[in-house]
Design a protein around this motif. Structure first.
Motif, PDB file in Angstrom:
ATOM      1  N   HIS A 266    -117.625 -36.313  59.167  1.00  0.00           N
ATOM      2  CA  HIS A 266    -117.715 -37.520  58.355  1.00  0.00           C
ATOM      3  C   HIS A 266    -118.464 -37.207  57.062  1.00  0.00           C
ATOM      4  O   HIS A 266    -119.453 -36.478  57.071  1.00  0.00           O
ATOM      5  N   ARG A 267    -118.014 -37.823  55.970  1.00  0.00           N
ATOM      6  CA  ARG A 267    -118.711 -37.695  54.688  1.00  0.00           C
ATOM      7  C   ARG A 267    -119.148 -39.080  54.219  1.00  0.00           C
ATOM      8  O   ARG A 267    -118.399 -40.048  54.318  1.00  0.00           O
ATOM      9  N   PHE A 268    -120.390 -39.132  53.703  1.00  0.00           N
ATOM     10  CA  PHE A 268    -120.979 -40.397  53.282  1.00  0.00           C
ATOM     11  C   PHE A 268    -121.510 -40.303  51.856  1.00  0.00           C
ATOM     12  O   PHE A 268    -122.054 -39.271  51.447  1.00  0.00           O
ATOM     13  N   ARG A 269    -121.364 -41.398  51.137  1.00  0.00           N
ATOM     14  CA  ARG A 269    -122.025 -41.550  49.849  1.00  0.00           C
ATOM     15  C   ARG A 269    -123.127 -42.586  50.025  1.00  0.00           C
ATOM     16  O   ARG A 269    -122.860 -43.730  50.382  1.00  0.00           O
ATOM     17  N   THR A 280    -116.801 -42.021  53.142  1.00  0.00           N
ATOM     18  CA  THR A 280    -115.701 -41.752  52.204  1.00  0.00           C
ATOM     19  C   THR A 280    -114.543 -40.999  52.835  1.00  0.00           C
ATOM     20  O   THR A 280    -113.433 -41.040  52.307  1.00  0.00           O
ATOM     21  N   SER A 281    -114.775 -40.300  53.939  1.00  0.00           N
ATOM     22  CA  SER A 281    -113.683 -39.590  54.605  1.00  0.00           C
ATOM     23  C   SER A 281    -114.071 -39.242  56.034  1.00  0.00           C
ATOM     24  O   SER A 281    -115.253 -39.130  56.363  1.00  0.00           O
ATOM     25  N   VAL A 282    -113.054 -39.078  56.862  1.00  0.00           N
ATOM     26  CA  VAL A 282    -113.214 -38.607  58.245  1.00  0.00           C
ATOM     27  C   VAL A 282    -112.122 -37.587  58.512  1.00  0.00           C
ATOM     28  O   VAL A 282    -110.946 -37.856  58.248  1.00  0.00           O
ATOM     29  N   GLN A 283    -112.491 -36.418  59.023  1.00  0.00           N
ATOM     30  CA  GLN A 283    -111.514 -35.411  59.432  1.00  0.00           C
ATOM     31  C   GLN A 283    -111.770 -35.102  60.899  1.00  0.00           C
ATOM     32  O   GLN A 283    -112.882 -34.693  61.273  1.00  0.00           O
ATOM     33  N   LEU A 284    -110.762 -35.300  61.724  1.00  0.00           N
ATOM     34  CA  LEU A 284    -110.904 -34.979  63.137  1.00  0.00           C
ATOM     35  C   LEU A 284    -110.884 -33.471  63.343  1.00  0.00           C
ATOM     36  O   LEU A 284    -110.237 -32.738  62.601  1.00  0.00           O
ATOM     37  N   SER A 285    -111.606 -33.045  64.376  1.00  0.00           N
ATOM     38  CA  SER A 285    -111.701 -31.626  64.687  1.00  0.00           C
ATOM     39  C   SER A 285    -110.927 -31.325  65.966  1.00  0.00           C
ATOM     40  O   SER A 285    -110.987 -32.099  66.926  1.00  0.00           O
TER      41      SER A 285
END
Length: 326
Positions: A266-269, A280-285
């Motif tokens: 997860h990325r946060f601002r 701002t985004s979520v990438q599943l692993s």
């Protein structure tokens, strides 16, 4: 009075839907591949950091209590094999001072686990040689008779280290000379029946701490540890584990090791006052990531050491692990 690692292991075991999006291909450059598939004898790494002096990754080992160098090629060599370490977890490179900070614990899963070993400690090593500079036994400063461990570590510019204890929900402060104290003891960082304070990062005299089972982010000013404030977030962050700064972006991994949560990055601002974090985004692993590290402009990388297999006893020992870029 020390807690028995076997009892603590039992407690950990008891507490233990969006489309999958793989890491983008060729997104990292600088000679770093998108995925490193490495092999080492039943290493089971939980922690990872990037060493810019080597251009390589360093990983910990829940099973052997070592720290290993992982080259971009996948070659693995041991940097630290200290008999005082049982299981190593969080790692932090202080390249300005040539030091490596390593958390040490005993959840009962290390080959050298025993009732006599410390269950929470912080070790500091010479980054180049792997020689020990000092070891701080964090068990020695808590006398409540409760279970404790050491998980992640953040290091301030002055060399002060902050170490999380997810079992008791504490944060320890370790001075540059090794003197230690309980820095934060707050109900916000405790999750009864689960893991509390886990991932931690420092920036500008403030800490951000993740509550693993609670799926929440908290911040505290290092000059005012009595005030722990929640950072408002949206979405499910259950299984919130490692944290890292990527420029001005806070990056976090969640995992399903407890049987809940999503394996994702997860990325946060954050807003100016760190009151809110906009995801701002979520990438599943495709794996269960535990921690992550930044690589100086080459993106972030997670580590998967199959801790679930180690902790359940199914399929261990496993001799391979993955480092994956996002």
């Amino acid at each position: 009075m020390r807690s028995q690692p076997t009892k603590l292991a039992a407690a950990v075991a008891a507490s233990l839907a969006v489309l999958a999006v793989p890491a983008a291909a060729s997104a990292h450059g600088a000679g770093l591949p998108d995925v490193i598939h490495a092999w080492a004898d039943s290493l089971h790494p939980e922690g990872i950091t990037y060493d810019p002096t080597r251009g390589a990754f360093l990983v910990s080992s829940e099973r052997h209590g070592t720290v290993s160098i992982v080259e971009p090629s996948g070659a693995v060599t041991t940097l630290i094999d200290d008999p005082e370490l049982v299981s190593t977890y969080g790692l932090r490179v202080d390249h300005r001072n040539g030091l490596l900070y390593v958390t040490d614990g005993d959840l009962g899963f290390g080959v050298d686990s025993s009732p006599e070993t410390p269950t929470a400690g912080l070790a500091v090593y010479d980054l180049e040689t792997g020689e020990r500079v000092r070891y701080t036994d964090l068990d020695a400063i808590v006398t409540d008779g409760a279970a404790h461990t050491a998980n992640d570590v953040a290091v301030a510019p002055d060399g002060t280290a902050y170490v999380t204890d997810p079992v008791a929900g504490l944060v320890f402060e370790v001075e540059p000379d090794g003197d230690a104290s309980v820095f934060i003891d707050d109900p916000a960082l405790v999750t009864p029946g689960g893991f509390g304070a886990n991932g931690i990062v420092e920036r500008g005299g403030k800490l951000i701490i993740g509550n693993y089972s609670g799926g929440s982010l908290w911040t505290v000013d290092v000059d005012d540890p009595g005030t722990v404030e929640e950072i408002a977030t949206e979405g499910d962050l259950t299984g919130l584990d490692g944290l890292a700064w990527d420029g001005r972006t806070l990056v976090a991994v969640t995992n399903s090791l407890s049987g809940k949560g999503t394996d994702a990055v997860h990325r946060f601002r954050l807003d100016y006052g760190w009151n809110e974090a906009d995801e701002t985004s979520v990438q599943l692993s495709p794996e269960q990531p535990t921690t992550l590290t930044t690589t100086g402009g080459c993106g972030v990388y997670t580590v998967f050491g199959d801790l679930a297999a180690l902790r359940t006893g199914e399929g261990t020992p496993r001799d391979d692990f993955f480092i994956r870029g996002f």
